[in-house]
Design an enzyme around this catalytic site. Sequence first.
Site, PDB file in Angstrom:
ATOM      1  N   SER A 128       0.849  -1.202   0.000  1.00 54.86           N
ATOM      2  CA  SER A 128       0.000   0.000   0.000  1.00 54.86           C
ATOM      3  C   SER A 128       0.878   1.243   0.000  1.00 54.86           C
ATOM      4  O   SER A 128       2.014   1.235   0.503  1.00 54.86           O
ATOM      5  CB  SER A 128      -0.898   0.009   1.238  1.00 54.86           C
ATOM      6  OG  SER A 128      -1.539   1.261   1.388  1.00 54.86           O
ATOM      7  N   TYR A 157      -0.138   0.223  10.535  1.00 56.72           N
ATOM      8  CA  TYR A 157      -0.614  -0.319   9.259  1.00 56.72           C
ATOM      9  C   TYR A 157       0.451  -0.075   8.188  1.00 56.72           C
ATOM     10  O   TYR A 157       0.812  -0.983   7.430  1.00 56.72           O
ATOM     11  CB  TYR A 157      -1.932   0.343   8.863  1.00 56.72           C
ATOM     12  CG  TYR A 157      -2.410  -0.019   7.475  1.00 56.72           C
ATOM     13  CD1 TYR A 157      -2.635  -1.345   7.115  1.00 56.72           C
ATOM     14  CD2 TYR A 157      -2.625   0.973   6.515  1.00 56.72           C
ATOM     15  CE1 TYR A 157      -3.075  -1.672   5.832  1.00 56.72           C
ATOM     16  CE2 TYR A 157      -3.070   0.652   5.236  1.00 56.72           C
ATOM     17  CZ  TYR A 157      -3.294  -0.670   4.904  1.00 56.72           C
ATOM     18  OH  TYR A 157      -3.735  -0.985   3.641  1.00 56.72           O
TER      19      TYR A 157
END
Length: 288
Positions: A128, A157
Site C-alpha cells: 500500500s 498499518y
Amino acid sequence: GPRVIIACRSEERAKNAIEKMQKEFEEEKAKGTAGICSKERLDVEFMALDLASLNSVENFIETFKSKETKLHLLLCNAGIAMHPLEYTEDGFEIMFQVNYLAHFLLVTKLLPIMLDSGEDCRIVLVSSEAHLTSSFDLEKAQGKHHTKENFKRLQYYGNSKLYQIMQMYCLNRRLQKTNVTVNSIHPGIVDTEINRSFSDLGMWKMFFQISKIIGKTKNPFEGAKTLINAAVNPDLKDTRDAYYCDMRIQQANSLARNQEKQEALWKYSLDCLQKYLKPEDIDKIEKL
C-alpha cells in the site's frame, strides 16, 4: 482458465463469491465475451485460511500440499487496515501478523513447490501507499510500548505494508537465479470492506466518503487490475523488485529500499517463526 484457490476465513462467503463468479462467467460465455477460456465452468475452490492464526496457516499449507503438486502464482492480498491495538493467539500485533508475518510463513513453506512448477512463477505482495507513513524500529514492532488509547494505527498499518516491500527485496536476492519472481503493488484506495477495522475513526470514515465523492476510490474490479497485471502479463516475465501503482512501476520509499534494514527484518521474521520453520525450511531458500 487456471485453477484458482481462494484461501480465506469464511467458507460461506467464499462459496457465495464462487457462485457469483460462475454465474457471471456463464453470462459472459453466452454473450461470447468470456475471453480465451474454453472451459465450461471456472475451476475455483475454497480452502480455509485465517492469517491471524499461524496454526491455521500451517493447516492450510498441509491441505494445499495434499491436493496440489504445482503452484505458479501466489497472490498475497489479504489485509486489515488501521486496526485497534490487539494481539493474535500467537502473541503478535494483529496487523503485523495478518498483513505480513503469516504471508511470510506462507511464502516460505510454499516456495519449494513453486521452484518445481516450471518457468515464470510469480509471487505478488499487495502492499500500500500507506508504507509512506511507516517507521522502522524492530524493538517496537509489536507496539508493546503503546496503550490502546495512544496506539498509532495508521503508522503500524504502514509498517506492515513497508515490511511486505522489504520482504520482496529479501526474497529476490535469494531467488535471483530461479524461476520465481517477487513483486509488490499498491492497488489504490479500493471500495471494499477494508474500512471495517477503522469504522470507529470518524476522520478516516469521512476521508473515505470524500474520496468516493471526488472519484479517488476504485471499485474492486478496478482495484484488481494492477494485481492481475503483475500476476499474468507475459511482458513482465523475469521482472523483479517492482512496486506497481496504477499499472506503472513507482519507487518505494527509502526505508523500503534500505538493504541493511531489509536483512534485519528478515532475521527478525525468522526469529518470530522459530516454532514453525525448521532449519531445513530456511536452508532451502538461503542456499539457492
